[in-house]
Write a protein that holds these residues in place. Sequence first.
Motif, PDB file in Angstrom:
ATOM      1  N   ASP A  19       0.812  -1.223   0.000  1.00 33.78           N
ATOM      2  CA  ASP A  19       0.000   0.000   0.000  1.00 33.78           C
ATOM      3  C   ASP A  19       0.845   1.273   0.000  1.00 33.78           C
ATOM      4  O   ASP A  19       0.400   2.317  -0.475  1.00 33.78           O
ATOM      5  N   ALA A  20       2.052   1.210   0.521  1.00 32.75           N
ATOM      6  CA  ALA A  20       2.918   2.388   0.570  1.00 32.75           C
ATOM      7  C   ALA A  20       3.289   2.888  -0.816  1.00 32.75           C
ATOM      8  O   ALA A  20       3.723   4.028  -0.967  1.00 32.75           O
ATOM      9  N   PHE A  21       3.125   2.061  -1.839  1.00 30.30           N
ATOM     10  CA  PHE A  21       3.455   2.467  -3.205  1.00 30.30           C
ATOM     11  C   PHE A  21       2.228   2.961  -3.974  1.00 30.30           C
ATOM     12  O   PHE A  21       2.276   3.113  -5.182  1.00 30.30           O
ATOM     13  N   GLY A  22       1.141   3.245  -3.268  1.00 23.10           N
ATOM     14  CA  GLY A  22      -0.083   3.694  -3.913  1.00 23.10           C
ATOM     15  C   GLY A  22      -0.210   5.204  -3.953  1.00 23.10           C
ATOM     16  O   GLY A  22       0.395   5.918  -3.158  1.00 23.10           O
ATOM     17  N   PHE A  23      -0.975   5.679  -4.904  1.00 20.30           N
ATOM     18  CA  PHE A  23      -1.280   7.114  -5.011  1.00 20.30           C
ATOM     19  C   PHE A  23      -2.638   7.255  -5.672  1.00 20.30           C
ATOM     20  O   PHE A  23      -3.063   6.382  -6.420  1.00 20.30           O
ATOM     21  N   PRO A  24      -3.362   8.333  -5.395  1.00 21.30           N
ATOM     22  CA  PRO A  24      -4.683   8.507  -6.002  1.00 21.30           C
ATOM     23  C   PRO A  24      -4.574   8.976  -7.455  1.00 21.30           C
ATOM     24  O   PRO A  24      -3.742   9.815  -7.782  1.00 21.30           O
ATOM     25  N   ALA A  25      -5.397   8.383  -8.308  1.00 17.54           N
ATOM     26  CA  ALA A  25      -5.433   8.799  -9.714  1.00 17.54           C
ATOM     27  C   ALA A  25      -6.795   8.441 -10.295  1.00 17.54           C
ATOM     28  O   ALA A  25      -7.379   7.419  -9.943  1.00 17.54           O
ATOM     29  N   CYS A  26      -7.298   9.278 -11.170  1.00 10.60           N
ATOM     30  CA  CYS A  26      -8.560   8.968 -11.845  1.00 10.60           C
ATOM     31  C   CYS A  26      -8.307   7.861 -12.875  1.00 10.60           C
ATOM     32  O   CYS A  26      -7.173   7.537 -13.205  1.00 10.60           O
ATOM     33  N   PHE A  27      -9.372   7.292 -13.390  1.00 10.55           N
ATOM     34  CA  PHE A  27      -9.259   6.188 -14.344  1.00 10.55           C
ATOM     35  C   PHE A  27      -8.404   6.558 -15.552  1.00 10.55           C
ATOM     36  O   PHE A  27      -7.519   5.806 -15.951  1.00 10.55           O
ATOM     37  N   ASP A  28      -8.682   7.704 -16.150  1.00 11.43           N
ATOM     38  CA  ASP A  28      -7.933   8.095 -17.347  1.00 11.43           C
ATOM     39  C   ASP A  28      -6.436   8.178 -17.081  1.00 11.43           C
ATOM     40  O   ASP A  28      -5.632   7.704 -17.876  1.00 11.43           O
ATOM     41  N   HIS A  29      -6.054   8.803 -15.974  1.00 12.82           N
ATOM     42  CA  HIS A  29      -4.634   8.944 -15.688  1.00 12.82           C
ATOM     43  C   HIS A  29      -4.007   7.618 -15.259  1.00 12.82           C
ATOM     44  O   HIS A  29      -2.866   7.343 -15.595  1.00 12.82           O
ATOM     45  N   HIS A  30      -4.761   6.801 -14.552  1.00 14.93           N
ATOM     46  CA  HIS A  30      -4.212   5.523 -14.094  1.00 14.93           C
ATOM     47  C   HIS A  30      -4.046   4.554 -15.253  1.00 14.93           C
ATOM     48  O   HIS A  30      -2.958   4.052 -15.505  1.00 14.93           O
ATOM     49  N   ILE A  31      -5.109   4.293 -15.972  1.00 16.70           N
ATOM     50  CA  ILE A  31      -5.069   3.283 -17.023  1.00 16.70           C
ATOM     51  C   ILE A  31      -4.518   3.833 -18.336  1.00 16.70           C
ATOM     52  O   ILE A  31      -3.534   3.328 -18.868  1.00 16.70           O
ATOM     53  N   ARG A  32      -5.145   4.887 -18.825  1.00 13.47           N
ATOM     54  CA  ARG A  32      -4.771   5.385 -20.156  1.00 13.47           C
ATOM     55  C   ARG A  32      -3.415   6.062 -20.175  1.00 13.47           C
ATOM     56  O   ARG A  32      -2.705   5.995 -21.161  1.00 13.47           O
ATOM     57  N   ASP A  33      -3.072   6.725 -19.107  1.00 10.68           N
ATOM     58  CA  ASP A  33      -1.819   7.483 -19.097  1.00 10.68           C
ATOM     59  C   ASP A  33      -0.670   6.674 -18.491  1.00 10.68           C
ATOM     60  O   ASP A  33       0.352   6.466 -19.126  1.00 10.68           O
ATOM     61  N   GLN A  34      -0.845   6.203 -17.277  1.00 12.34           N
ATOM     62  CA  GLN A  34       0.255   5.519 -16.593  1.00 12.34           C
ATOM     63  C   GLN A  34       0.554   4.152 -17.211  1.00 12.34           C
ATOM     64  O   GLN A  34       1.692   3.853 -17.536  1.00 12.34           O
ATOM     65  N   HIS A  35      -0.468   3.310 -17.382  1.00 15.45           N
ATOM     66  CA  HIS A  35      -0.219   1.951 -17.866  1.00 15.45           C
ATOM     67  C   HIS A  35       0.069   1.899 -19.363  1.00 15.45           C
ATOM     68  O   HIS A  35       0.982   1.188 -19.784  1.00 15.45           O
ATOM     69  N   GLN A  36      -0.678   2.630 -20.154  1.00 19.97           N
ATOM     70  CA  GLN A  36      -0.484   2.544 -21.598  1.00 19.97           C
ATOM     71  C   GLN A  36       0.785   3.259 -22.062  1.00 19.97           C
ATOM     72  O   GLN A  36       1.438   2.804 -23.000  1.00 19.97           O
ATOM     73  N   ASN A  37       1.133   4.355 -21.422  1.00 19.11           N
ATOM     74  CA  ASN A  37       2.303   5.121 -21.854  1.00 19.11           C
ATOM     75  C   ASN A  37       3.543   4.835 -21.026  1.00 19.11           C
ATOM     76  O   ASN A  37       4.635   5.229 -21.406  1.00 19.11           O
ATOM     77  N   GLY A  38       3.382   4.205 -19.885  1.00 17.16           N
ATOM     78  CA  GLY A  38       4.511   3.890 -19.018  1.00 17.16           C
ATOM     79  C   GLY A  38       4.694   4.933 -17.926  1.00 17.16           C
ATOM     80  O   GLY A  38       4.317   6.102 -18.082  1.00 17.16           O
ATOM     81  N   GLU A  39       5.250   4.472 -16.825  1.00 16.65           N
ATOM     82  CA  GLU A  39       5.405   5.355 -15.667  1.00 16.65           C
ATOM     83  C   GLU A  39       6.332   6.533 -15.920  1.00 16.65           C
ATOM     84  O   GLU A  39       6.050   7.650 -15.510  1.00 16.65           O
ATOM     85  N   ARG A  40       7.441   6.285 -16.582  1.00 14.91           N
ATOM     86  CA  ARG A  40       8.397   7.379 -16.804  1.00 14.91           C
ATOM     87  C   ARG A  40       7.778   8.463 -17.688  1.00 14.91           C
ATOM     88  O   ARG A  40       7.927   9.657 -17.435  1.00 14.91           O
ATOM     89  N   ALA A  41       7.062   8.046 -18.740  1.00 15.09           N
ATOM     90  CA  ALA A  41       6.387   9.016 -19.612  1.00 15.09           C
ATOM     91  C   ALA A  41       5.324   9.790 -18.825  1.00 15.09           C
ATOM     92  O   ALA A  41       5.171  11.001 -18.997  1.00 15.09           O
ATOM     93  N   PHE A  42       4.603   9.092 -17.940  1.00 13.31           N
ATOM     94  CA  PHE A  42       3.604   9.735 -17.086  1.00 13.31           C
ATOM     95  C   PHE A  42       4.274  10.790 -16.207  1.00 13.31           C
ATOM     96  O   PHE A  42       3.796  11.918 -16.100  1.00 13.31           O
ATOM     97  N   GLU A  43       5.389  10.420 -15.590  1.00 18.07           N
ATOM     98  CA  GLU A  43       6.100  11.360 -14.716  1.00 18.07           C
ATOM     99  C   GLU A  43       6.574  12.593 -15.475  1.00 18.07           C
ATOM    100  O   GLU A  43       6.430  13.723 -14.990  1.00 18.07           O
ATOM    101  N   LEU A  44       7.131  12.395 -16.646  1.00 19.46           N
ATOM    102  CA  LEU A  44       7.613  13.524 -17.440  1.00 19.46           C
ATOM    103  C   LEU A  44       6.467  14.413 -17.915  1.00 19.46           C
ATOM    104  O   LEU A  44       6.558  15.635 -17.842  1.00 19.46           O
ATOM    105  N   LYS A  45       5.391  13.800 -18.371  1.00 20.60           N
ATOM    106  CA  LYS A  45       4.240  14.562 -18.874  1.00 20.60           C
ATOM    107  C   LYS A  45       3.612  15.421 -17.781  1.00 20.60           C
ATOM    108  O   LYS A  45       3.232  16.564 -18.017  1.00 20.60           O
ATOM    109  N   HIS A  46       3.521  14.866 -16.561  1.00 18.50           N
ATOM    110  CA  HIS A  46       2.808  15.556 -15.489  1.00 18.50           C
ATOM    111  C   HIS A  46       3.743  16.219 -14.473  1.00 18.50           C
ATOM    112  O   HIS A  46       3.270  16.824 -13.511  1.00 18.50           O
TER     113      HIS A  46
END
Length: 85
Positions: A19-46
């Motif tokens: 649970d310590a590695f969790g963070f709140p995110a809406c569906f679009d950002h969690h699935i479409r942004d983080q999982h489909q584009n990858g975590e590093r791309a998500f971090e850079l974009k946001h």
Amino acid sequence: LPANTPSYARPGTSKLPHDAFGFPACFDHHIRDQHQNGERAFELKHGVNLLKEALDLARNSPCEEVRRFVRTILADLGEKETGRE
């Protein structure tokens, strides 16, 4: 939607990280942004460091077990290593 930072804590196939590695995110950002584009791309974009955000939230958890886990992780990594360059 609770999301997590699996690249930092890979517990195994079909298992969620602590649970310590969790963070709140809406569906679009969690699935479409983080999982489909990858975590590093998500971090850079946001402009966010997911590990740092997740551990900062966990440090303030009302659950002592989560806070203890974070202290262990930070001791193992060295606190400054949670940031990405």
